[in-house]
Design a protein around this motif. Structure first.
Motif, short mmCIF file in Angstrom:
data_model
loop_
_atom_site.label_atom_id
_atom_site.label_comp_id
_atom_site.label_asym_id
_atom_site.label_seq_id
_atom_site.Cartn_x
_atom_site.Cartn_y
_atom_site.Cartn_z
N VAL A 81 2.23 -7.45 6.65
CA VAL A 81 1.26 -8.49 6.32
C VAL A 81 1.86 -9.32 5.18
CG1 VAL A 81 -1.14 -9.03 5.76
CG2 VAL A 81 -0.61 -6.91 6.98
N GLN B 67 -12.90 -11.55 -1.32
CA GLN B 67 -11.97 -12.09 -2.32
C GLN B 67 -12.52 -11.95 -3.75
OE1 GLN B 67 -12.68 -13.41 0.59
NE2 GLN B 67 -11.14 -14.83 1.36
N CYS C 40 -2.76 -5.39 13.37
CA CYS C 40 -3.20 -5.66 11.99
C CYS C 40 -2.09 -5.38 10.98
CB CYS C 40 -4.39 -4.78 11.62
SG CYS C 40 -5.71 -4.79 12.82
N PRO D 139 -6.10 -5.23 -5.32
CA PRO D 139 -6.54 -3.96 -5.87
C PRO D 139 -7.52 -3.27 -4.93
CG PRO D 139 -7.54 -5.80 -7.06
CD PRO D 139 -6.48 -6.36 -6.17
N GLY D 140 -7.37 -1.99 -4.77
CA GLY D 140 -8.24 -1.15 -3.94
C GLY D 140 -8.06 0.24 -4.47
N ARG D 141 -7.42 1.09 -3.68
CA ARG D 141 -7.09 2.43 -4.18
C ARG D 141 -6.21 2.37 -5.40
NH1 ARG D 141 -7.15 6.45 0.39
NH2 ARG D 141 -8.43 5.24 1.79
N PRO E 3 -0.34 -2.76 -1.45
CA PRO E 3 -0.14 -2.01 -0.21
C PRO E 3 0.20 -2.92 0.97
CG PRO E 3 -2.22 -1.38 -1.26
CD PRO E 3 -1.69 -2.56 -2.00
N HIS F 13 -11.52 -8.36 -4.49
CA HIS F 13 -10.16 -7.92 -4.14
C HIS F 13 -9.07 -8.96 -4.37
CE1 HIS F 13 -11.39 -4.04 -2.68
NE2 HIS F 13 -12.37 -4.60 -2.01
N ASN G 68 -10.76 -9.89 10.47
CA ASN G 68 -10.05 -9.62 11.71
C ASN G 68 -9.20 -8.36 11.61
OD1 ASN G 68 -7.09 -10.77 11.31
ND2 ASN G 68 -8.50 -12.22 10.38
N LEU H 11 -11.81 -14.30 6.73
CA LEU H 11 -10.34 -14.19 6.81
C LEU H 11 -9.91 -12.73 6.86
CD1 LEU H 11 -7.60 -15.80 6.63
CD2 LEU H 11 -7.59 -15.15 4.23
N CYS H 12 -10.65 -11.88 6.16
CA CYS H 12 -10.26 -10.47 6.05
C CYS H 12 -10.76 -9.64 7.24
CB CYS H 12 -10.82 -9.88 4.76
SG CYS H 12 -10.72 -10.99 3.34
N HIS I 278 -10.07 -5.88 8.96
CA HIS I 278 -10.78 -4.85 8.19
C HIS I 278 -12.12 -4.41 8.75
CE1 HIS I 278 -8.35 -4.15 4.56
NE2 HIS I 278 -7.89 -5.37 4.77
C1 HEC Z 1 -3.48 -9.32 9.21
C2 HEC Z 1 -4.36 -8.23 8.90
C3 HEC Z 1 -5.02 -8.23 7.54
C4 HEC Z 1 -5.73 -9.24 6.95
C5 HEC Z 1 -6.02 -10.64 7.49
C6 HEC Z 1 -6.20 -8.71 5.70
N1 HEC Z 1 -5.78 -7.41 5.54
FE1 HEC Z 1 -6.15 -6.20 3.96
N2 HEC Z 1 -4.93 -4.77 4.75
C7 HEC Z 1 -4.36 -4.83 5.99
C8 HEC Z 1 -3.57 -3.63 6.22
C9 HEC Z 1 -2.79 -3.29 7.48
C10 HEC Z 1 -3.69 -2.85 5.04
C11 HEC Z 1 -3.07 -1.49 4.78
C12 HEC Z 1 -1.73 -1.63 4.18
C13 HEC Z 1 -1.11 -0.26 4.06
O1 HEC Z 1 -1.35 0.41 3.04
O2 HEC Z 1 -0.41 0.14 5.00
C14 HEC Z 1 -4.56 -3.61 4.13
C15 HEC Z 1 -4.90 -3.19 2.85
C16 HEC Z 1 -5.78 -3.86 2.03
C17 HEC Z 1 -6.22 -3.39 0.74
C18 HEC Z 1 -5.76 -2.12 0.04
C19 HEC Z 1 -6.59 -0.98 0.48
C20 HEC Z 1 -6.35 0.28 -0.28
O3 HEC Z 1 -6.50 1.36 0.32
O4 HEC Z 1 -6.02 0.23 -1.47
C21 HEC Z 1 -7.13 -4.29 0.26
C22 HEC Z 1 -7.90 -4.22 -1.04
C23 HEC Z 1 -7.23 -5.34 1.25
N3 HEC Z 1 -6.38 -5.05 2.30
C24 HEC Z 1 -8.03 -6.46 1.11
C25 HEC Z 1 -7.98 -7.56 1.96
C26 HEC Z 1 -8.70 -8.79 1.72
C27 HEC Z 1 -9.60 -9.05 0.53
C28 HEC Z 1 -8.41 -9.62 2.76
C29 HEC Z 1 -8.88 -11.04 2.99
C30 HEC Z 1 -8.55 -12.00 1.93
C31 HEC Z 1 -7.50 -8.91 3.65
N4 HEC Z 1 -7.27 -7.67 3.13
C32 HEC Z 1 -6.98 -9.43 4.81
C33 HEC Z 1 -4.48 -5.86 6.91
C34 HEC Z 1 -5.06 -7.08 6.65
#
Ligand code: HEC
Ligand code: HEC
Ligand code: HEC
Ligand code: HEC
Ligand code: HEC
Length: 410
Positions: free
Chosen positions: A127, A218, A98, A244-246, A66, A221, A184, A181-182, A186
């Motif tokens: 991203v 991490q 974000c 992986p998430g949804r 995603p 995910h 900022n 890291l995540c 989430h």
């Molecule tokens: C710069 C901002 C940012 C950072 C840093 C970030 N994310 Fe995200 N993340 C997002 C956004 C925005 C989405 C939604 C993407 C979409 O579907 O539009 C997302 C989606 C996700 C999803 C999927 C969610 C779903 O509904 O399936 C997962 C899992 C996830 N991020 C994990 C992480 C993890 C673990 C980290 C750290 C290692 C991280 N993210 C760091 C912005 C970020």
């Protein structure tokens, strides 16, 4: 095209000698030539496509995730449209903070981000790789936490013993193995400022058993695997970049259902023990329509549905007029909150008339992510924005876990 290839080689060679990024001088993609390169965005934040050449595996995983579509989805475009109308031109950058965080470094190019996203086929990444691998520090004292980007020739990552390469310098940071890291992006919904401590996406994750036992975002995910970090390099521990998430089979670990059916004459009671196994809210509470549904179906004679009921886990927000809204940027109040809290166990009881004229009946229980909801014009806009129309995935429920059992009647 051959003249361009020569140019890449030449420029690349010069770039290495002078210590610049290869991609800082050579526009490679069509998109870069059309818009992003002119703005300097591409220089500071090279497109993910430029990393693909050497990091094919990470690229392909990311591309399927995603994250690669964070400013591409029809739901995002439709909600961005709602937001821009609502805000009347104030803080146009908000959603991108974000969803395409390099806007924080290039506020003067906000219009580019908006028009690129609205185009439905943006030439800029949301991203992308650099949007994470240029983060040098995350300031946790701010709410939400603030990333510090250093846009130079060094990419940050998890390895101390990295192999050096001709495209970039590498540096290991502990941050890359850490939840910080995540956070900022989430942790909190910045637009819902009036919500106080209800302005959280993850809930009380920090005190969960899983986090206390040392798990980071991490761990679940970005699970470790063995493979090549860059094409042709030695095998080592690498991190899965499909987030992986949804999507993906991680969601089978999201929750556990235990179902007990008690037939007491004319009345039957089904008790569902629903355990949220994740160390954060289920669902996470942005966008505002996010919800998970527990569904009970009783099938009697000829598999005909004789009873159906459900429980919804999510948040309901109200806007300044007290009207319910799925748009969290309008929210001033949480009206109800049934979100499954980190590692919470919820007990649900359903009572219904015992099916008659059958020797047995089926009890089917499932837990799903609900499809998008909202005002009709918003849903129509998503439909219009999507090449798949009503078949867009956002209109489909996503199954998490389910059980089915046949109950004999005497
Ligand atoms: C710069 C901002 C940012 C950072 C840093 C970030 N994310 Fe995200 N993340 C997002 C956004 C925005 C989405 C939604 C993407 C979409 O579907 O539009 C997302 C989606 C996700 C999803 C999927 C969610 C779903 O509904 O399936 C997962 C899992 C996830 N991020 C994990 C992480 C993890 C673990 C980290 C750290 C290692 C991280 N993210 C760091 C912005 C970020
Ligand atoms: C604080 C960071 C942050 C801000 C600001 C933010 N989002 Fe998100 N957004 C996320 C994250 C993280 C996810 C993934 C959530 C998940 O799956 O749990 C997400 C998911 C989404 C989704 C569902 C996935 C998709 O792409 O269809 C939509 C739609 C969305 N955001 C729209 C917006 C809009 C519009 C704005 C501005 C009004 C906005 N967001 C502001 C972090 C943010
Ligand atoms: C949401 C943030 C995020 C995005 C986006 C992201 N990464 Fe990563 N990446 C990480 C984190 C965190 C780690 C370290 C994970 C660990 O070791 O637990 C990592 C590790 C790596 C590593 C070293 C380990 C490995 O898996 O090979 C490489 C190389 C890498 N990323 C390249 C990329 C490339 C190329 C892209 C884009 C296609 C990308 N990353 C996108 C967060 C991200
Ligand atoms: C010319 C090939 C090449 C290109 C292009 C390239 N990389 Fe790398 N990268 C490598 C090699 C080789 C390594 C070392 C892998 C190892 O040590 O196993 C590496 C390592 C990394 C690491 C790990 C650093 C560490 O210390 O943990 C990250 C993160 C990374 N690259 C990200 C990127 C991103 C993001 C891009 C695109 C902007 C990119 N790379 C483009 C070849 C390349
Ligand atoms: C112990 C494993 C584990 C840890 C640690 C963990 N998660 Fe999750 N997470 C899951 C599972 C399992 C799911 C459910 C998958 C699904 O059905 O979406 C999930 C779902 C998600 C989703 C998408 C679900 C939604 O409701 O939109 C996001 C976003 C997410 N996690 C972010 C994070 C972040 C950020 C962290 C770190 C603070 C984190 N997770 C820590 C296991 C974990």
């Amino acid at each position: 095209m051959s003249h361009r290839r020569t140019a890449v080689g030449l420029f690349g060679f010069v770039a290495i000698l002078s210590g610049f990024f290869i991609w800082s001088v050579v526009p490679v993609t069509q998109g870069a030539e059309d818009g992003a390169a002119k703005t300097g965005l591409d220089k500071a934040f090279p497109l993910a496509a430029k990393c693909k050449r050497c990091h094919e595996r990470a690229y392909e995983e990311w591309e399927a995730s995603p994250l690669s579509r964070s400013i591409h989805s029809p739901a995002f475009r439709a909600m961005l449209n709602e937001y821009l109308t609502f805000s009347g031109g104030r803080d146009k950058a908000l959603c991108f903070r974000c969803h395409a965080p390099h806007i924080n470094e290039f506020p003067e190019h906000t219009e580019t981000f908006v028009t690129q996203a609205q185009s439905g086929d943006p030439a800029i990444d949301g991203v992308g790789c650099a949007q994470c691998h240029l983060i040098q520090h995350v300031d946790r004292t701010k709410q939400p936490p603030v990333p510090k980007y250093v846009t130079g020739k060094t990419l940050y990552g998890p390895y101390k013993d990295f192999v050096s390469n001709l495209a970039h310098q590498s540096m290991d940071l502990d941050l890359f193995r850490k939840t910080d890291l995540c956070l900022n992006c989430h942790l909190a919904v910045p637009m819902a400022t009036n919500l106080g401590n209800k302005n959280d996406l993850l809930g009380s994750w920090a005190t969960s058993a899983s986090v206390k036992s040392g798990k980071q975002c991490q761990t679940c995910h970005m699970p470790g695997q063995v493979g090549e970090s860059a094409n042709g390099e030695k095998k080592r521990t690498i991190a899965n970049h499909s987030f992986p998430g949804r999507l993906g089979k991680l969601r089978q670990d999201a929750a556990k259902l235990d179902v007990v059916t008690q037939v007491k004459g004319a009345q039957t009671t089904v008790t569902v023990t629903l355990r949220n196994l994740v160390p954060h809210n289920l669902p996470t509470t942005h966008p505002g329509w996010a919800s998970v549904v527990l569904d009970l179906t009783i099938k009697g004679k000829n598999l005909k549905t004789v009873f159906h009921d459900q429980r919804v886990y999510g948040r309901t927000y109200a806007d300044a007029n007290g009207e319910p809204t799925v748009f969290d940027f309008k929210a001033v109040k949480v009206v109800s909150d049934t979100v499954l809290k980190p590692e919470e166990t919820r007990l649900e009881t359903f009572t219904f008339p015992t099916p008659t004229d059958t020797r047995s009946f089926d009890v089917e229980v499932s837990l799903n992510y609900a499809p998008v909801t909202g005002p009709p014009d918003f849903l129509q806009r998503i439909e219009a924005e999507s090449t798949k129309g009503t078949q867009d995935p956002v209109f489909q429920p996503i199954p998490i876990v389910s059980t089915a059992e046949n109950i004999p009647l005497r």
